[in-house]
Design a protein around this motif. Structure first.
Motif, PDB file in Angstrom:
ATOM      1  N   PRO A 172     -52.938 -62.980  38.454  1.00 36.23           N
ATOM      2  CA  PRO A 172     -53.283 -64.218  39.162  1.00 36.23           C
ATOM      3  C   PRO A 172     -52.492 -64.297  40.468  1.00 36.23           C
ATOM      4  O   PRO A 172     -51.284 -64.056  40.477  1.00 36.23           O
ATOM      5  CB  PRO A 172     -52.834 -65.317  38.185  1.00 36.23           C
ATOM      6  CG  PRO A 172     -52.608 -64.638  36.874  1.00 36.23           C
ATOM      7  CD  PRO A 172     -52.208 -63.240  37.196  1.00 36.23           C
ATOM      8  N   THR A 173     -53.150 -64.606  41.570  1.00 36.11           N
ATOM      9  CA  THR A 173     -52.470 -64.722  42.871  1.00 36.11           C
ATOM     10  C   THR A 173     -52.979 -65.955  43.602  1.00 36.11           C
ATOM     11  O   THR A 173     -53.974 -66.569  43.201  1.00 36.11           O
ATOM     12  CB  THR A 173     -52.719 -63.488  43.761  1.00 36.11           C
ATOM     13  OG1 THR A 173     -54.019 -63.579  44.353  1.00 36.11           O
ATOM     14  CG2 THR A 173     -52.590 -62.187  42.979  1.00 36.11           C
ATOM     15  N   GLY A 174     -52.320 -66.287  44.704  1.00 34.84           N
ATOM     16  CA  GLY A 174     -52.761 -67.396  45.532  1.00 34.84           C
ATOM     17  C   GLY A 174     -54.093 -67.144  46.200  1.00 34.84           C
ATOM     18  O   GLY A 174     -54.736 -68.072  46.711  1.00 34.84           O
ATOM     19  N   ALA A 175     -54.526 -65.872  46.206  1.00 32.57           N
ATOM     20  CA  ALA A 175     -55.818 -65.515  46.809  1.00 32.57           C
ATOM     21  C   ALA A 175     -56.855 -65.194  45.738  1.00 32.57           C
ATOM     22  O   ALA A 175     -57.845 -64.517  46.003  1.00 32.57           O
ATOM     23  CB  ALA A 175     -55.643 -64.325  47.739  1.00 32.57           C
ATOM     24  N   GLY A 176     -56.620 -65.651  44.523  1.00 29.10           N
ATOM     25  CA  GLY A 176     -57.561 -65.399  43.444  1.00 29.10           C
ATOM     26  C   GLY A 176     -57.057 -64.348  42.480  1.00 29.10           C
ATOM     27  O   GLY A 176     -56.033 -63.696  42.702  1.00 29.10           O
ATOM     28  N   THR A 177     -57.782 -64.168  41.390  1.00 32.62           N
ATOM     29  CA  THR A 177     -57.409 -63.196  40.366  1.00 32.62           C
ATOM     30  C   THR A 177     -57.728 -61.786  40.849  1.00 32.62           C
ATOM     31  O   THR A 177     -58.836 -61.517  41.326  1.00 32.62           O
ATOM     32  CB  THR A 177     -58.145 -63.484  39.055  1.00 32.62           C
ATOM     33  OG1 THR A 177     -57.781 -64.789  38.587  1.00 32.62           O
ATOM     34  CG2 THR A 177     -57.781 -62.448  37.996  1.00 32.62           C
ATOM     35  N   GLN A 178     -56.758 -60.905  40.702  1.00 31.22           N
ATOM     36  CA  GLN A 178     -56.927 -59.514  41.124  1.00 31.22           C
ATOM     37  C   GLN A 178     -56.676 -58.582  39.938  1.00 31.22           C
ATOM     38  O   GLN A 178     -56.004 -58.948  38.971  1.00 31.22           O
ATOM     39  CB  GLN A 178     -55.950 -59.186  42.259  1.00 31.22           C
ATOM     40  CG  GLN A 178     -56.097 -60.097  43.475  1.00 31.22           C
ATOM     41  CD  GLN A 178     -55.103 -59.802  44.570  1.00 31.22           C
ATOM     42  OE1 GLN A 178     -54.376 -58.807  44.522  1.00 31.22           O
ATOM     43  NE2 GLN A 178     -55.065 -60.655  45.580  1.00 31.22           N
ATOM     44  N   VAL A 179     -57.220 -57.385  40.037  1.00 33.51           N
ATOM     45  CA  VAL A 179     -56.937 -56.331  39.059  1.00 33.51           C
ATOM     46  C   VAL A 179     -56.142 -55.251  39.781  1.00 33.51           C
ATOM     47  O   VAL A 179     -56.533 -54.822  40.875  1.00 33.51           O
ATOM     48  CB  VAL A 179     -58.232 -55.738  38.467  1.00 33.51           C
ATOM     49  CG1 VAL A 179     -57.896 -54.674  37.421  1.00 33.51           C
ATOM     50  CG2 VAL A 179     -59.090 -56.843  37.853  1.00 33.51           C
TER      51      VAL A 179
END
Length: 426
Positions: free
Chosen positions: A165-172
């Motif tokens: 989870p990040t401030g720019a959305g969920t990333q893989v």
């Protein structure tokens, strides 16, 4: 011929005489260290091929730390640093460690990690599983980029993946684990990451963005340990005070920053002398110091059953002997020759030992006499030179400003004028 790192009185000789004695101690021909001489080191033409827009070069003194025994082998250690007292302090700490066998090290392996960032995955947890299902395919594709590394026993050997989870959305985030052998490994792992990124995007339905190694090299950790007699340190009280100072650094990030800076005085000096990437090593070490969520000391000091001081240090060290400036820079090649190391593991072990020695020396100075006494004695020579003293005048100026406890440039200029007046004809 085995190296003998005990060269008493080395500081009492000229630079040329020291070089000859160091070469003899290392059991190598004097000519093998010619590149350490300014006239024979890196040329402007060579520098022009190393970085862009070259207009000149900057020199850093290379001193040799003596007395080191690392994993049962004596090492003479080149250290590139502008800071006074660093080389002398490391050498003195190494001398005190010799009675218990010097420094003992262990190493987790030559593993570096590349990260591939994925954005806009509709089902990130399923995307993560898809990467694991294609593990063998991705490893084969990565290893096809560097058959030479694979032939040497290295190469990509595993992956890991997480949903972030990040401030720019969920990333893989995919991690590609690569055994880089005796290289630092940045070029190898970056090339592999670039090669597998298109297939990663296909497997996950995501858009790949960053594809680059991480300098948080926590799978390439070196540990060093040494034992020091209380008598050599200054007594039982000094041992207790070093332990208390170490505990302060472990508990307080403000103290830890300076404590670790002392460690890096030693580590960075050897990394620079051997042509390795100082910024990569420094970022890796400082990130390791914060691995628990709070910034803390990289070292620890305690007492054993006999009352000896035991020092331990754990640091990630992404260093190598293959490629980069280590191969292109003649002074770095001479430094590696002087060290006599044959593998990246040996180099990392030496670097960690120097870091621990430097740390012990700084903690002892703080606990026993205050850091300024020894440091400023050596710093006085730099001050004297800054004030305009010639080579023949530096010693006399330094001696007087130390005696008068006036170790500033303006004081040195005043003393220099007085000495010149005293020596001039009436």
């Amino acid at each position: 011929m085995a190296t003998n790192s005990r060269i008493p009185g080395l500081r009492n000789h000229t630079p040329s005489e020291r070089l000859a004695r160091v070469a003899a101690g290392a059991g190598i021909d004097r000519s093998a260290l010619d590149a350490l001489q300014p006239a024979d080191g890196l040329s402007l033409a060579q520098a022009d091929h190393m970085v862009e827009n070259v207009v000149g070069m900057i020199g850093i003194p290379v001193g040799v730390a003596t007395n080191f025994r690392v994993d049962g082998i004596d090492r003479l250690i080149p250290m590139a640093t502008e800071e006074p007292s660093v080389v002398a302090a490391a050498s003195n700490a190494a001398r005190m460690a010799r009675g218990h066998g010097g420094f003992t090290t262990s190493y987790t392996g030559d593993v570096m990690v590349a990260q591939i960032q994925m954005l806009d995955a509709v089902d990130p947890h399923a995307a993560r599983f898809a990467l694991f299902e294609a593990r063998d395919e991705l490893l084969a594709l990565a290893n096809a980029q560097d058959p030479v590394l694979v032939s040497l026993g290295g190469g990509a050997f595993d992956i890991s993946a997480r949903v972030l989870p990040t401030g720019a959305g969920t990333q893989v985030i995919l991690h590609l684990h690569v055994d880089v052998r005796d290289a630092m490994g940045a070029n190898a792992v970056n090339t592999m990451a670039e090669a597998i990124a298109p297939r990663v995007a296909e497997l996950t339905g995501a858009r790949t963005l960053l594809r680059i190694l991480t300098n948080k090299a926590d799978l390439r950790v070196t540990r060093a340990r040494a034992v020091f007699d209380p008598e050599m340190l200054g007594g039982a009280q000094v041992v207790d005070d070093i332990i208390a100072a170490s505990a302060f650094a472990e508990a307080d990030p403000y103290r830890a920053a300076t404590h670790n800076k002392g460690i890096m005085n030693g580590i960075t000096a050897v990394v620079l002398a051997t042509g390795n990437d100082t910024r990569a090593v420094e970022s890796g070490c400082h990130s390791h110091a914060a691995r628990s969520g709070s910034y803390t000391a990289l070292s620890h000091f305690e007492k054993d059953a006999e009352g000896n001081l035991v020092g331990t240090l754990e640091v990630p060290l992404a260093v190598g002997l293959v490629g980069g400036a280590t191969r292109a820079h003649p002074t770095a090649q001479a430094s590696v020759t002087l060290l006599g190391v044959q593998t990246a593991r040996e180099l990392a072990s030496v670097i960690a030992a120097v870091g621990l020695a430097q740390n012990l020396a700084a903690c002892r100075a703080l606990a026993a006499e205050g850091i300024q006494r020894g440091h400023m004695s050596l710093h006085a020579r730099t001050i004297a030179a800054s004030a305009g003293a010639t080579v023949d005048e530096v010693g006399a100026v330094a001696a007087r400003i130390i005696a008068e406890r006036r170790i500033r440039v303006e004081d040195a200029r005043e003393v220099l004028a007085e000495l010149r007046a005293e020596s001039s004809p009436a």
